[in-house]
Design a protein around this motif. Sequence first.
Motif, PDB file in Angstrom:
ATOM      1  N   GLN A  24       0.795  -1.217   0.000  1.00  0.00           N
ATOM      2  CA  GLN A  24       0.000   0.000   0.000  1.00  0.00           C
ATOM      3  C   GLN A  24       0.838   1.284   0.000  1.00  0.00           C
ATOM      4  OE1 GLN A  24      -2.537  -0.449   3.444  1.00  0.00           O
ATOM      5  NE2 GLN A  24      -4.107  -1.556   2.277  1.00  0.00           N
ATOM      6  N   LYS A  25       2.125   1.164   0.255  1.00  0.00           N
ATOM      7  CA  LYS A  25       2.954   2.365   0.279  1.00  0.00           C
ATOM      8  C   LYS A  25       4.420   2.047  -0.018  1.00  0.00           C
ATOM      9  CE  LYS A  25       3.373   2.271   5.351  1.00  0.00           C
ATOM     10  NZ  LYS A  25       3.128   3.037   6.594  1.00  0.00           N
ATOM     11  N   VAL A  26       5.132   3.099  -0.381  1.00  0.00           N
ATOM     12  CA  VAL A  26       6.563   3.000  -0.657  1.00  0.00           C
ATOM     13  C   VAL A  26       7.297   3.986   0.252  1.00  0.00           C
ATOM     14  CG1 VAL A  26       6.205   2.291  -3.050  1.00  0.00           C
ATOM     15  CG2 VAL A  26       6.471   4.735  -2.495  1.00  0.00           C
ATOM     16  N   ARG A  27       8.597   3.811   0.361  1.00  0.00           N
ATOM     17  CA  ARG A  27       9.426   4.712   1.176  1.00  0.00           C
ATOM     18  C   ARG A  27      10.351   5.479   0.238  1.00  0.00           C
ATOM     19  NH1 ARG A  27      11.201   1.704   5.969  1.00  0.00           N
ATOM     20  NH2 ARG A  27       9.101   2.396   6.613  1.00  0.00           N
ATOM     21  N   VAL A  28      10.270   6.799   0.326  1.00  0.00           N
ATOM     22  CA  VAL A  28      11.076   7.661  -0.536  1.00  0.00           C
ATOM     23  C   VAL A  28      12.153   8.341   0.304  1.00  0.00           C
ATOM     24  CG1 VAL A  28      11.087   9.636  -2.101  1.00  0.00           C
ATOM     25  CG2 VAL A  28       9.148   8.046  -2.099  1.00  0.00           C
ATOM     26  N   ASN A  29      13.398   8.160  -0.114  1.00  0.00           N
ATOM     27  CA  ASN A  29      14.529   8.850   0.514  1.00  0.00           C
ATOM     28  C   ASN A  29      14.972   9.976  -0.416  1.00  0.00           C
ATOM     29  OD1 ASN A  29      14.854   6.918   2.722  1.00  0.00           O
ATOM     30  ND2 ASN A  29      15.572   5.523   1.143  1.00  0.00           N
ATOM     31  N   ILE A  30      15.244  11.143   0.167  1.00  0.00           N
ATOM     32  CA  ILE A  30      15.781  12.259  -0.606  1.00  0.00           C
ATOM     33  C   ILE A  30      17.138  12.625  -0.008  1.00  0.00           C
ATOM     34  CG2 ILE A  30      15.332  14.522  -1.598  1.00  0.00           C
ATOM     35  CD1 ILE A  30      12.460  14.261  -0.677  1.00  0.00           C
ATOM     36  N   ASP A  31      18.178  12.551  -0.827  1.00  0.00           N
ATOM     37  CA  ASP A  31      19.535  12.901  -0.395  1.00  0.00           C
ATOM     38  C   ASP A  31      19.961  14.181  -1.087  1.00  0.00           C
ATOM     39  OD1 ASP A  31      20.669  10.439   1.217  1.00  0.00           O
ATOM     40  OD2 ASP A  31      19.533   9.610  -0.465  1.00  0.00           O
ATOM     41  N   SER A  32      20.463  15.121  -0.283  1.00  0.00           N
ATOM     42  CA  SER A  32      20.930  16.384  -0.831  1.00  0.00           C
ATOM     43  C   SER A  32      22.037  16.938   0.048  1.00  0.00           C
ATOM     44  CB  SER A  32      19.770  17.383  -0.910  1.00  0.00           C
ATOM     45  OG  SER A  32      20.211  18.650  -1.351  1.00  0.00           O
ATOM     46  N   ASN A  33      23.209  17.085  -0.539  1.00  0.00           N
ATOM     47  CA  ASN A  33      24.354  17.671   0.181  1.00  0.00           C
ATOM     48  C   ASN A  33      24.591  16.991   1.530  1.00  0.00           C
ATOM     49  OD1 ASN A  33      26.513  19.451   0.413  1.00  0.00           O
ATOM     50  ND2 ASN A  33      25.288  21.032   1.408  1.00  0.00           N
TER      51      ASN A  33
END
Length: 424
Positions: free
Chosen positions: A383-392
């Motif tokens: 029912q859901k996904v996990r989103v990682n955001i990497d920045s600096n």
Amino acid sequence: MDKSEVLETLKAANLYLNHLNCLEGELENALEQIDTTFRNTEKNISETFSNLKDELMYILKKREKFLLDKAKKTESESLAPLQECRCIILNKIESTNKLIKIGNSIIDGVNESVDTFVTNASKLGSLPEVPDLKEVPYLSFHYEQSSEVEVKDILSQFGYVCRIAPIQVTDLSEKPGALLIEWRNVEIEERMTDIQEFRLQRAFGDVVKDKHLVANFKDCYKGLDTQFLVKDLLARQPYSFRVCCKFEGTSEWSPWSLPQVSSTSLKHFSWKPNEDYIISNENRIAAPKKSVSKILISDGAQFSVGHSVEFTFLEVDSSEALVGLIWDNLQNDMEISNLMAEGCFVVNSNGKIYVDGSEKSTVLPNFTKGLKVCFTCDLVNNQKVRVNIDSNEKRVTYDWPVNPDSKMLFVAHFCSNKWKIMVE
């Protein structure tokens, strides 16, 4: 048994025979691998030891000559002043014997020159200087027995036969325009902590079928990670990979793993052609032509669970911009206002994050020239996904209620024509 049963049995027998033939082929490949690697190893051992013996003999003979020449030079330089002194002493012995003979003749009444006797007698008492034995060289040859033992010990343990390389490629996963290569220690798991560095190489083509392609292996990763995403690959083009390692306390790399061949059927991430943008570098780089431009979207729904997409800002401006992900079913209704609605996961140039239109409290670094923003998507449940955001070097993680089977597009939007972005 009726005819239909016989036919079913024959069908099963043929299927069984096909499996047996496949197993025979695999067994033949295994036998050939052992035979080929043994012959190569045997040749390598013989050549290595032959070259080593020649080199060691050359080194020993060279060292022996150097030491003999040095001893000879020391002898020659030490004897010269002593031989000169010896000549002086012998001359004095001879002249003194003559003086004694003349003196005896004078005593015996023989007619000898008394003046000559007196002149020679005045030279008596002048003795040449002869050095003590402790002042002259005492040549000898010495060496450290511990060094000899060390050399013999090194030679006695020189080389080893490796049954199989300690590190092997274990998995190759398709990614858009890339392959995720994973490896692990296949011998002694506890030695993993002793590994100083891994080294991954890539070659264009299939080195298993075309052995000459081995010469094309090039480094693509060095480090301690046990996986690496190899990018910029051509779709449906075979590539070969191999890995080795360096253990703590050693300077040499381990033997290479068995080469593994794979390819990706997924084309690399790219932007969809857009009249408001200049798109280049195989549609990976985009720059707006004007300040008021349309939303830039990917060339199809290229993003899904297990993928990671990286945006690199090649040029920036003080005006607003954003990048992110959207559901596939939103691509036909792409207005800037819709990027703040359900089905959108975006980050703007001030580092603010919006998920389904809701602003999050965590803020990422502002967009700057050279900055990379990476979105990674992993499965949580159905029912859901996990989103990682990497920045600096900063990471934020959110669970997003999206069907894991859904395909997604990546998007970007800019409010001036001074921006330029690359996706990979």
